[in-house]
Motif scaffolding. Structure first.
Motif, short mmCIF file in Angstrom:
data_model
loop_
_atom_site.label_atom_id
_atom_site.label_comp_id
_atom_site.label_asym_id
_atom_site.label_seq_id
_atom_site.Cartn_x
_atom_site.Cartn_y
_atom_site.Cartn_z
N PHE A 192 0.82 -1.21 0.00
CA PHE A 192 0.00 0.00 0.00
C PHE A 192 0.86 1.27 0.00
O PHE A 192 0.43 2.30 -0.53
CB PHE A 192 -0.95 0.00 1.20
CG PHE A 192 -2.13 -0.91 1.03
CD1 PHE A 192 -3.10 -0.64 0.08
CD2 PHE A 192 -2.26 -2.05 1.80
CE1 PHE A 192 -4.19 -1.48 -0.10
CE2 PHE A 192 -3.35 -2.90 1.63
CZ PHE A 192 -4.31 -2.62 0.68
N THR A 193 2.05 1.19 0.59
CA THR A 193 2.96 2.34 0.53
C THR A 193 3.37 2.63 -0.90
O THR A 193 3.33 3.78 -1.36
CB THR A 193 4.20 2.07 1.39
OG1 THR A 193 3.81 1.86 2.74
CG2 THR A 193 5.16 3.24 1.32
N ARG A 195 1.80 1.56 -3.63
CA ARG A 195 0.59 1.84 -4.41
C ARG A 195 0.15 3.29 -4.21
O ARG A 195 -0.29 3.96 -5.15
CB ARG A 195 -0.52 0.88 -3.99
CG ARG A 195 -1.79 0.98 -4.83
CD ARG A 195 -2.73 -0.16 -4.46
NE ARG A 195 -3.95 -0.13 -5.25
CZ ARG A 195 -5.07 0.46 -4.87
NH1 ARG A 195 -5.12 1.08 -3.68
NH2 ARG A 195 -6.15 0.44 -5.63
N GLN A 196 0.26 3.77 -2.99
CA GLN A 196 -0.08 5.16 -2.69
C GLN A 196 0.81 6.10 -3.49
O GLN A 196 0.35 7.13 -4.02
CB GLN A 196 0.11 5.41 -1.19
CG GLN A 196 -0.09 6.83 -0.74
CD GLN A 196 0.16 7.00 0.75
OE1 GLN A 196 -0.72 7.32 1.52
NE2 GLN A 196 1.39 6.77 1.17
N GLN A 199 -0.23 5.82 -7.44
CA GLN A 199 -1.55 6.28 -7.85
C GLN A 199 -1.77 7.77 -7.58
O GLN A 199 -2.52 8.42 -8.31
CB GLN A 199 -2.63 5.47 -7.12
CG GLN A 199 -2.77 4.05 -7.65
CD GLN A 199 -4.05 3.39 -7.15
OE1 GLN A 199 -4.67 3.84 -6.18
NE2 GLN A 199 -4.44 2.31 -7.80
N LYS A 200 -1.15 8.31 -6.53
CA LYS A 200 -1.46 9.68 -6.13
C LYS A 200 -0.34 10.67 -6.41
O LYS A 200 -0.61 11.85 -6.63
CB LYS A 200 -1.80 9.73 -4.63
CG LYS A 200 -3.09 9.01 -4.27
CD LYS A 200 -3.41 9.19 -2.80
CE LYS A 200 -4.73 8.53 -2.43
NZ LYS A 200 -5.05 8.72 -1.00
N ASN A 201 0.92 10.22 -6.38
CA ASN A 201 2.02 11.17 -6.42
C ASN A 201 2.89 11.00 -7.66
O ASN A 201 4.10 11.23 -7.60
CB ASN A 201 2.89 11.04 -5.17
CG ASN A 201 3.61 12.31 -4.82
OD1 ASN A 201 3.05 13.40 -4.97
ND2 ASN A 201 4.85 12.21 -4.38
N MET A 248 4.72 4.65 5.48
CA MET A 248 3.44 4.90 4.86
C MET A 248 2.82 6.21 5.37
O MET A 248 2.32 7.02 4.58
CB MET A 248 2.49 3.72 5.12
CG MET A 248 1.14 3.82 4.42
SD MET A 248 0.25 2.24 4.44
CE MET A 248 0.15 1.91 6.20
N GLN A 251 5.01 9.21 4.15
CA GLN A 251 4.78 9.44 2.73
C GLN A 251 3.42 10.08 2.49
O GLN A 251 3.28 10.96 1.63
CB GLN A 251 4.89 8.12 1.97
CG GLN A 251 4.72 8.26 0.47
CD GLN A 251 4.95 6.93 -0.22
OE1 GLN A 251 6.04 6.59 -0.60
NE2 GLN A 251 3.88 6.17 -0.39
N MET A 252 2.41 9.67 3.24
CA MET A 252 1.07 10.25 3.10
C MET A 252 1.10 11.74 3.44
O MET A 252 0.48 12.56 2.75
CB MET A 252 0.10 9.52 4.02
CG MET A 252 -1.35 9.96 3.89
SD MET A 252 -2.43 9.07 5.04
CE MET A 252 -2.21 7.38 4.47
N ASN A 256 0.36 14.79 0.72
CA ASN A 256 -0.72 15.75 0.94
C ASN A 256 -0.22 17.19 1.01
O ASN A 256 -0.93 18.12 0.59
CB ASN A 256 -1.47 15.41 2.23
CG ASN A 256 -2.32 14.17 2.10
OD1 ASN A 256 -2.76 13.82 1.01
ND2 ASN A 256 -2.54 13.48 3.20
#
Length: 412
Positions: A192-193, A195-196, A199-201, A248, A251-252, A256
């Motif tokens: 998920f780290t 994938r995040q 997909q987003k960055n 994770m 990175q989030m 953001n």
């Protein structure tokens, strides 16, 4: 793995000392022989290491962005000097130097964290065998051997034989259930780290081989961790799971607050910024003003997210200023200025249009040449006049050219 642990034995002393200091703190609260005291000591060790690595993590994020932005130029260099490996390497190094990019920066946090990881593994191996190491005397080693996390000793592994686990006063079933759950959580957090990040960055308008490599790693790394995890002690699994969760969350936060230009995260960030401006009538925060200043400075080089932000700002009755602030104006005037800026933007063609453009230009040129030659234009008409009389002329209201034959059953 013991050989690798011995290679990093120079750092086992500091690692064991940090664990002992945290154990004194948590032992006073939960008891010195509990799994909570030893488990939280390992978690605190991870937090200390990751705080020290925050500057390198920021460099890692910047390096990954620069590498992604340089992929088209790198691909052009590879195609241009595909038969000259030495010249290709020289041009690559020149590109890295001009842009200030270090390809190894993305690996620095992992490389610098690996000595602590192997040192902790070495410490836990000594605890499992009942040997002292570093700041851990025999009393602390015996206390750690008796400590259980959800029924599993911190020095036990998934692949340990039942006799070894029984010597640690535990059940092989409990050890394998706890280690299996932790391995799954460790692999899932790694997936998920990544994938995040993908997909987003990531700037989705730039399709490069680098993105494909990152996508492959998103699936390969969790599998590698799952295979290696069966040979890790419970304490090491606690360490690795904690560092994955930290990564994770870190990175989030970065995604953001400082998203990659052109990514989905940037679109969401600019929407939040627009909402804040419309609510308060001003730009709050120095970092937000710096974002608007950078967008204004780009001018015609803005990406789609930034153009939408400027347009939405104009509809709300604000114009972005060169100093990063906004000014309240008449919505009609702001919208007119935004429309004028959009007209100056060159329209982006699709890939299909770019490919068919040369063909259309060639066909247009050919048709113009035919019209410019009167000899060629009159030839078909002269042939038509010399044709047989059986060819009927098209009546008024009928379609010219060859007529479709009527069905035999229809009336003539």
């Amino acid at each position: 793995m013991d050989t690798i642990g011995n290679l990093f034995s120079f750092i086992t002393g500091p690692v064991s000392w940090i664990i002992v200091q945290f154990h004194k703190l948590y032992g006073a609260v939960f008891g010195p022989d509990t799994g909570w005291a030893w488990g939280l000591s390992i978690v605190s060790l991870v937090i200390v290491i990751r705080i020290c690595l925050i500057p390198l993590f920021v460099k890692q994020i910047k390096s990954m962005r620069n590498m992604q932005a340089l992929q088209p130029k790198m691909k052009a260099i590879q195609e241009r000097y595909k038969n000259d490996r030495q010249r290709q390497s020289e041009e690559m190094m020149k590109l890295y130097k001009e842009t200030g990019t270090n390809p190894l920066s993305s690996c620095l946090p992992i490389l610098l964290q690996s000595p602590f990881f192997f040192a902790l593994y070495h410490v836990l191996s000594k605890i499992a065998s009942g040997d002292t190491i570093g700041s851990l005397n025999q009393q602390l080693v015996d206390s750690a051997r008796e400590a259980h996390i959800f029924g599993a000793p911190i020095a036990a592994k998934f692949m340990d034989d039942p006799g070894k686990v029984e010597a640690l006063n535990a059940s092989i079933v409990d050890v394998r259930i706890v280690t299996a759950i932790m391995i799954v959580l460790m692999s899932a957090s790694q997936f998920f780290t990544q994938r995040q990040l993908m997909q987003k960055n990531v700037d989705l308008t730039v399709k490069t081989p680098y993105m494909q490599q990152q996508k492959m790693l998103m699936y390969i790394f969790p599998i590698i961790f799952a295979v290696m995890g069966i040979n890790f002690p419970v304490g090491v699994l606690v360490y690795w799971l904690t560092t994955n969760v930290w990564t994770m969350g870190q990175q989030m936060y970065v995604i953001n607050q400082n998203p990659t230009p052109g990514s989905k995260a940037q679109d969401h960030y600019l929407q939040r910024l627009l909402k804040s401006i419309t609510q308060h009538g001003e730009v709050r925060g120095r970092r937000r003003r710096a974002v608007i200043l950078a967008i204004v400075a780009k001018g015609p080089d803005r990406n789609d997210n930034e153009r939408r932000f400027i347009s939405s700002l104009a509809k709300a009755g604000y114009t972005a200023q060169a100093d990063g602030t906004v000014e309240k104006v008449d919505p009609a005037v702001a919208e007119a200025e935004a429309a004028a800026a959009r007209r100056q933007q060159p329209k982006r063609q699709t890939k299909a249009k770019r490919q068919t453009a040369p063909v259309q230009q060639g066909s247009t040129k050919h048709s113009l040449e035919k019209k410019a030659d009167p000899g060629q234009s009159d030839q078909p008409s002269q042939q038509g006049k010399a044709g047989s009389g059986s060819t009927r002329q098209a009546k008024s209201g009928q379609r010219k050219g060859q007529q479709r034959p009527k069905h035999p059953s229809s009336k003539k």
